[in-house]
Design an enzyme around this catalytic site. Structure first.
Site, mmCIF file in Angstrom:
data_model
loop_
_atom_site.group_PDB
_atom_site.id
_atom_site.type_symbol
_atom_site.label_atom_id
_atom_site.label_comp_id
_atom_site.label_asym_id
_atom_site.label_seq_id
_atom_site.Cartn_x
_atom_site.Cartn_y
_atom_site.Cartn_z
ATOM 1 N N PRO A 194 0.796 -1.222 0.000
ATOM 2 C CG PRO A 194 -0.087 -1.084 2.139
ATOM 3 C CD PRO A 194 0.560 -2.052 1.188
ATOM 4 C CG ASN A 195 -0.187 4.317 1.333
ATOM 5 O OD1 ASN A 195 -1.163 4.886 0.856
ATOM 6 N ND2 ASN A 195 -0.213 3.735 2.522
ATOM 7 N NE ARG B 132 4.020 6.624 1.656
ATOM 8 C CZ ARG B 132 4.370 5.396 1.990
ATOM 9 N NH1 ARG B 132 4.839 4.560 1.089
ATOM 10 N NH2 ARG B 132 4.233 4.993 3.220
ATOM 11 C CE1 TYR C 64 9.175 4.892 2.591
ATOM 12 C CE2 TYR C 64 7.617 6.715 2.729
ATOM 13 C CZ TYR C 64 8.126 5.536 3.233
ATOM 14 O OH TYR C 64 7.594 4.988 4.371
ATOM 15 C CG ASN D 287 8.457 -2.110 -0.104
ATOM 16 O OD1 ASN D 287 7.964 -2.242 1.021
ATOM 17 N ND2 ASN D 287 9.025 -0.989 -0.502
ATOM 18 C CB ALA E 263 1.716 0.051 6.127
ATOM 19 C CG HIS F 269 5.540 -2.344 9.922
ATOM 20 N ND1 HIS F 269 6.860 -2.765 9.912
ATOM 21 C CD2 HIS F 269 5.483 -1.296 9.053
ATOM 22 C CE1 HIS F 269 7.552 -1.986 9.074
ATOM 23 N NE2 HIS F 269 6.734 -1.092 8.549
ATOM 24 C CD GLU G 203 10.650 -7.746 5.084
ATOM 25 O OE1 GLU G 203 11.061 -8.815 5.606
ATOM 26 O OE2 GLU G 203 10.090 -6.847 5.725
ATOM 27 C CG HIS H 239 11.287 -2.513 4.198
ATOM 28 N ND1 HIS H 239 9.916 -2.408 4.211
ATOM 29 C CD2 HIS H 239 11.590 -3.700 4.765
ATOM 30 C CE1 HIS H 239 9.413 -3.492 4.775
ATOM 31 N NE2 HIS H 239 10.411 -4.299 5.114
ATOM 32 N NE ARG I 288 10.585 5.829 8.195
ATOM 33 C CZ ARG I 288 9.580 5.648 7.329
ATOM 34 N NH1 ARG I 288 9.640 4.665 6.442
ATOM 35 N NH2 ARG I 288 8.537 6.451 7.358
HETATM 36 C C1 DQA Z 1 8.445 0.903 3.478
HETATM 37 C C2 DQA Z 1 8.585 1.113 4.991
HETATM 38 C C3 DQA Z 1 7.250 0.893 5.685
HETATM 39 O O1 DQA Z 1 7.402 1.089 7.093
HETATM 40 C C4 DQA Z 1 6.228 1.880 5.180
HETATM 41 O O2 DQA Z 1 4.965 1.619 5.756
HETATM 42 C C5 DQA Z 1 6.138 1.909 3.695
HETATM 43 C C6 DQA Z 1 7.351 1.782 2.895
HETATM 44 C C7 DQA Z 1 9.746 1.245 2.719
HETATM 45 O O3 DQA Z 1 9.854 0.877 1.563
HETATM 46 O O4 DQA Z 1 10.641 1.896 3.275
HETATM 47 O O5 DQA Z 1 5.068 2.153 3.134
HETATM 48 O O6 DQA Z 1 8.148 -0.446 3.228
#
Ligand code: DQA
Length: 147
Positions: free
Chosen positions: A11-12, A19, A24, A75, A78, A81, A99, A101, A108
């Site tokens: 997501p996102n 964003r 990012y 990836n 959110a 977690h 995985e 990120h 963070r």
């Molecule tokens: C993320 C880190 C996550 O904590 C966050 O919710 C994201 C992006 C990253 O790529 O750094 O949406 O996965």
């Protein structure tokens, strides 16, 4: 024969580039996909690159990977977690999982320090921005060709 790798984004991540660019970066998800497509060939990978904001869709795609892909790069954003469902789907898929990120989740907020996905991932790459996807492809290519 090339190995088939499913690259999933949670997501996102569709908002990448717009964003929180201080966290990012300015590259878009399309830029990330273009980089992956460009580098896949030299690594003997055929990739399918997808993004969803929905946990259920990500679970469905991971279930699809059980039958149709050799490995998964994810990836989970959110959902890393929070999602036992994604963890269970990855465990059932029983494939190499990297995985990724973009940010260093350990630097963070505390709620980002743990990831359900890390409990089953073969390896985890974080904090290296978009390069993390390329490094994940290199890693999964080596894992799959050494089998
Ligand atoms: C993320 C880190 C996550 O904590 C966050 O919710 C994201 C992006 C990253 O790529 O750094 O949406 O996965």
């Amino acid at each position: 024969m090339s190995h088939k790798v499913l690259i999933l984004n949670g997501p996102n991540l569709n908002l990448l580039g717009k964003r929180e660019p201080e966290i990012y970066g300015f590259q878009t998800l399309q830029d990330v996909e273009d980089l992956c497509v460009k580098n896949a060939k030299g690594l003997n990978l055929t990739i399918d690159f997808r993004q969803s904001n929905s946990e259920g869709t990500l679970v469905d795609w991971i279930q699809e990977a059980r039958e149709s892909f050799d490995g998964i790069i994810i990836n989970p954003a959110a959902y890393s977690h929070t999602s036992v469902a994604i963890l269970d789907a990855l465990q059932a898929a029983n494939k190499p999982v990297i995985e990724v990120h973009l940010s260093n989740i350990h630097k963070r907020e505390e709620f980002r320090h743990s990831s359900f996905v890390s409990k089953t991932a073969t390896g985890v790459i974080c904090g290296l921005g978009v390069d993390g996807y390329d490094l994940a492809m290199q890693a999964i290519s080596r894992i799959l060709s050494s089998r």
